[in-house]
Structure formats: C-alpha cells, structure tokens
Design a protein around this motif. Structure first.
Motif, PDB file in Angstrom:
ATOM      1  N   GLU A   1       0.833  -1.212   0.000  1.00 12.78           N
ATOM      2  CA  GLU A   1       0.000   0.000   0.000  1.00 12.78           C
ATOM      3  C   GLU A   1       0.864   1.256   0.000  1.00 12.78           C
ATOM      4  O   GLU A   1       0.589   2.218  -0.741  1.00 12.78           O
ATOM      5  N   LEU A   2       1.926   1.258   0.808  1.00 14.95           N
ATOM      6  CA  LEU A   2       2.832   2.413   0.854  1.00 14.95           C
ATOM      7  C   LEU A   2       3.524   2.637  -0.484  1.00 14.95           C
ATOM      8  O   LEU A   2       3.656   3.777  -0.944  1.00 14.95           O
ATOM      9  N   THR A   3       3.988   1.545  -1.099  1.00 11.51           N
ATOM     10  CA  THR A   3       4.705   1.687  -2.373  1.00 11.51           C
ATOM     11  C   THR A   3       3.809   2.286  -3.448  1.00 11.51           C
ATOM     12  O   THR A   3       4.256   3.085  -4.274  1.00 11.51           O
ATOM     13  N   LYS A   4       2.530   1.904  -3.438  1.00 13.02           N
ATOM     14  CA  LYS A   4       1.614   2.415  -4.453  1.00 13.02           C
ATOM     15  C   LYS A   4       1.240   3.868  -4.186  1.00 13.02           C
ATOM     16  O   LYS A   4       1.255   4.711  -5.083  1.00 13.02           O
ATOM     17  N   GLN A   5       0.900   4.170  -2.928  1.00 10.65           N
ATOM     18  CA  GLN A   5       0.419   5.508  -2.605  1.00 10.65           C
ATOM     19  C   GLN A   5       1.519   6.561  -2.672  1.00 10.65           C
ATOM     20  O   GLN A   5       1.287   7.691  -3.115  1.00 10.65           O
ATOM     21  N   LEU A   6       2.722   6.181  -2.225  1.00 10.22           N
ATOM     22  CA  LEU A   6       3.810   7.159  -2.121  1.00 10.22           C
ATOM     23  C   LEU A   6       4.909   6.936  -3.154  1.00 10.22           C
ATOM     24  O   LEU A   6       5.957   7.565  -3.106  1.00 10.22           O
ATOM     25  N   GLU A   7       4.655   6.015  -4.091  1.00 10.69           N
ATOM     26  CA  GLU A   7       5.540   5.781  -5.232  1.00 10.69           C
ATOM     27  C   GLU A   7       6.962   5.381  -4.828  1.00 10.69           C
ATOM     28  O   GLU A   7       7.944   5.880  -5.377  1.00 10.69           O
ATOM     29  N   PHE A   8       7.045   4.490  -3.850  1.00 11.66           N
ATOM     30  CA  PHE A   8       8.346   3.876  -3.579  1.00 11.66           C
ATOM     31  C   PHE A   8       8.617   2.836  -4.654  1.00 11.66           C
ATOM     32  O   PHE A   8       7.704   2.148  -5.128  1.00 11.66           O
ATOM     33  N   ASP A   9       9.874   2.719  -5.040  1.00 12.42           N
ATOM     34  CA  ASP A   9      10.237   1.761  -6.086  1.00 12.42           C
ATOM     35  C   ASP A   9      10.432   0.359  -5.512  1.00 12.42           C
ATOM     36  O   ASP A   9      10.026  -0.626  -6.121  1.00 12.42           O
ATOM     37  N   TYR A  10      11.069   0.290  -4.321  1.00 14.10           N
ATOM     38  CA  TYR A  10      11.374  -1.011  -3.731  1.00 14.10           C
ATOM     39  C   TYR A  10      11.245  -0.959  -2.221  1.00 14.10           C
ATOM     40  O   TYR A  10      11.476   0.082  -1.593  1.00 14.10           O
ATOM     41  N   VAL A  11      10.877  -2.098  -1.654  1.00 12.43           N
ATOM     42  CA  VAL A  11      10.926  -2.302  -0.210  1.00 12.43           C
ATOM     43  C   VAL A  11      12.132  -3.177   0.083  1.00 12.43           C
ATOM     44  O   VAL A  11      12.297  -4.247  -0.511  1.00 12.43           O
ATOM     45  N   LEU A  12      12.990  -2.729   0.984  1.00 14.20           N
ATOM     46  CA  LEU A  12      14.190  -3.480   1.354  1.00 14.20           C
ATOM     47  C   LEU A  12      13.976  -4.159   2.696  1.00 14.20           C
ATOM     48  O   LEU A  12      13.536  -3.525   3.657  1.00 14.20           O
TER      49      LEU A  12
END
Length: 438
Positions: free
Chosen positions: A109-120
């Motif tokens: 959800e965070l990656t989509k809403q805030l446009e993060f490319d990757y979760v590490l």
C-alpha cells in the motif's frame, strides 16, 4: 562490511542507487545495520515500522526506538499499529502468518500511494539457512532448497550474502544500538529451535558450515536451471494441444518418460497441486477422475490429462507505474530497463526500440486483459492479445504470466513477445529508447 556491501550493491543491485527506497525496520540489529549502511552510502531511504502489539510495552518500546533512530538520522519514518491477534483469529491463520500478511499488505500500500520503487528487508544468509532447513524438514522439491530470492517483485534483500555474525560485528564496531526481540529467545517456533539448537551444532561441526551451505545452494540454483531447461523440452514433447482454456497432456507420452511422477511434478508444481500420489494415479484412472488445487483442475479424459483454470479464479491485479527518467523497474517477469541510445542494434523478443517522443508518462506494466488489442510490429491493423497468444501457441501457464507495457491506454509491448507497430522507430524519430527485459 560496508565496502563489501557497497561492492555488492554496485555489481548486483545497481538500480537501487537511483530508486526511492522503503526499508522495513523492526529495530533489530539486522534492519538497523541495513539502515545505517545505506544512509552512510547516501541512498535515498525512508523507514517503515510495524507495531504488531504482540509483546505489550516491549512492542511500544521498539516503535519508540525506531522513531528516535529516524529522527537522529534525519530520515522519514512511517509507523503502523496492528491488532494482529484479532486478525489471526478472524482469518483462522497463525500469528506469524497474520503478521506477515499484514506487514506486506501495508508495504504494498505504501509503495503504491507514495511511489516507492522497492521495499528493502534485512534478510541475511542465516535466515536463508533456516528457511532451507524448515523446507527440508517438511519435505520439498529443489525449488524449496534453492533459497530466499534476492529480488522478488518489489521486495529486495541486499544483506542476503552476509552472515548474522558479520552484521552483528559491524554493529558492535560502530557502537550501534538496537532492540532485542524477547520472542526470538523462545524455542516454541521451529525457526527459533533451528536457530538456537540445531544450527549452532552444525556450525560447531565445521567452522565454514555457512559458507559451504551458500556454495551448495548456488549449485542447487544452477541445477534448478538445468532441470527447468529439460522440463521445457518435455513440455513441448508431451503437450498435444493448447487451447484458450486448457492444456492437453498426452498420457502415453508421459508414461514413456523415464520417471513419469518426477516429470509430472516438475510440469505441474506451479499450479498448486499437493496430492501427488493422486496426480500420478490419474495416468491409469478411469476417464472423469480429477484432482483439484485451489485454482486449477487436472482431469483424466481418455488419452489426456487436461489442465484447466477454475472458473472462479480471477487474475491478480498488477499495476506498476514507471516515471519518466526511471531507468529500471523490477516486474514479476524480470528487470525492465530503459536506455536512450543513438542507434538500433539487435532486436529480440526481450529487446525493443521505441520512439521516445510517442510515449506518455507514467508508463504502466500490468497483466493483459480480455479485450486488450495491439498493432503487432510489422503488420497492418490491430489484433486481440488473446488471439495473438493463441496463434503463438503460448501455454496456459505462460499466458498467466504475460505482462504488457502500456502508454496511456495503448499497449506498447507484449513483454517478451512483440512490440506495437505504432511506437516503432522511423526516419522522423528524434529520440530512441531501448527497452530490455532481463
């Protein structure tokens, strides 16, 4: 360790440097070290902490620690509280599974809403060993022994080549503070039992046990590649028909193989079947017998095993946005890279050249859908994607994995298959962009 990690990042994960990164941080030594090292290397990082409310005041203290760490490092942090126990009870799953689901759903959800490319995440070599032993103890094929993937969709694990000992040594040498999870000391869970009782004994038997394990796992990964090559050959040999809705496996051809059960496992293991004795028994069963997985049906019909998708299964929704200037993006099909070039060289199924000025950003990678159409490169007129895949004899399994690259509502490329003629490079093209799927 920082030099070794920097070299690993530069050679294996270079796309992270120019990406918007979200670090999953618990407050433990692994994620704290990952945070400190990437901050020291000037990577663009943001922190995300899950408070699962499973350990009372200790959970709240972990949250406070992470918030203070973010403030001291001058990075942004997101915190989410979960009622994990209630979720586990409602979903009728274990607490561990509930926490995992809640965690990764929130990250997505965070990656989509805030446009993060990757979760590490901070998984390391010892975690990989524990997972190997867990899978081994439960019974698994070679895919269960080949290790935690370093890249899995939008999740990346930069510390995977490093041991817990190396990570803790770095933390102590640099006087870092971290939190200890008291539940990790309990041997109630299998992973902890392996960590505290089994693995120390194995390491005591041989001082280089972990390094030897990593070498063995690399050999297993290479063997898995060879096996897959052979399975692809057998697939073409034993499949007589691929229709829009089903794959027809020729029973006589399967029975002529050196090990029908082993080959059936390799051919069908990605479809979710678990009762393999029932699957092999279909070869000699009466017509009409069938075996079900969650999403698929395998039916015996005279001379064939017919694999079909359950009618109640809908495609997973995938939508990855690609911003202008973003050179790399990880997709379920592999890494997609974009590079401006002066000239067109070799074009393959995985390399295309596009007129950049025709593209409308953000681009989008998604699964193909019923009703999609495109204009196949080199042809006049449009064609439905479903018809194209059928004409190309793409298998049911492959169809499930086919992704398309879109510009607005247009399909620019059926990835790994064919580009759209409308976006081709012409004499009027001023900027050429090379797009490659690796």
């Amino acid at each position: 360790m920082i030099k070794a990690l920097q070299q690993h990042l530069n050679t294996t994960l270079p796309f992270l440097k120019d990406s918007n990164l979200l670090i999953a941080i618990s407050g433990g030594v692994d994620s704290v070290v990952l945070t400190h090292v990437l901050k020291a290397l000037n990577y663009p990082i943001t922190l995300a902490h899950c408070n699962f409310n499973l350990r009372g005041e200790e959970s709240d203290a972990d949250e406070t620690f992470v918030v203070n760490l973010a403030e001291n490092l001058g990075v942004e942090v997101f915190v989410q509280k979960f009622d994990t126990t209630s979720y586990a009870q409602n979903q009728k799953v274990s607490t561990q599974m509930a926490a995992r689901t809640l965690r990764y759903d929130w990250f997505q959800e965070l990656t989509k809403q805030l446009e993060f490319d990757y979760v590490l995440t901070a998984h390391h070599a010892d975690d990989d060993l524990e997972t190997f032993l867990i899978n081994l103890s439960r019974g698994t094929g070679i895919e269960g022994l080949s290790g935690i993937p370093e890249i899995n969709d939008y999740v990346v694990r930069p510390l995977l080549p490093f041991s817990r000992a190396e990570i803790e040594a770095y933390a102590k040498e640099n006087n870092l503070s971290w939190r200890e999870d008291s539940s990790n000391a309990s041997t109630k869970y299998l992973r902890n039992k392996l960590r505290h009782e089994v693995i120390p004994t194995l390491k005591a038997l041989h001082t280089t046990f972990l390094q030897n394990f990593q070498k063995t796992q690399k050999h297993l990964q290479e063997s898995e590649t060879i096996i897959q090559d052979r399975v692809d050959e057998v697939f073409n040999q034993v499949v007589d028909t691929i229709s829009e809705d089903a794959i027809y496996f020729n029973i006589e051809k399967i029975q002529a193989l050196s090990s029908p059960k082993a080959y059936l496992y390799q051919l069908l293991n990605t479809y979710g079947f678990s009762e393999w004795d029932d699957v092999i028994n279909l070869l000699t069963a009466q017509s009409g017998k069938q075996v079900l997985s969650k999403n698929y049906t395998l039916l015996k019909n005279r001379d064939y095993l017919i694999l079909s998708k359950n009618s109640n299964l809908s495609n997973e929704k995938l939508k990855l946005q690609i911003k202008e200037g973003q050179n790399n993006v990880i997709t379920p099909s592999g890494k997609l890279s974009f590079q401006e070039v002066e000239h067109i060289t070799k074009t393959t199924a995985n390399i295309i050249y596009i007129d950049k000025d025709l593209l409308k950003y953000p681009l989008c990678v998604r699964q193909w859908q019923k009703g999609d159409y495109f204009y196949p490169f080199g042809m006049r007129g449009k064609k439905k994607v479903s018809k194209y895949l059928k004409d190309e004899k793409v298998s049911l399994l492959e169809k499930e994995r086919i992704l398309v690259l879109c510009s607005g509502d247009d399909i620019v490329w059926i990835m790994g298959q064919r580009a759209d003629d409308r976006y081709k490079v012409t004499q009027q093209t001023k900027q050429v962009i090379k797009i490659q799927l690796q």
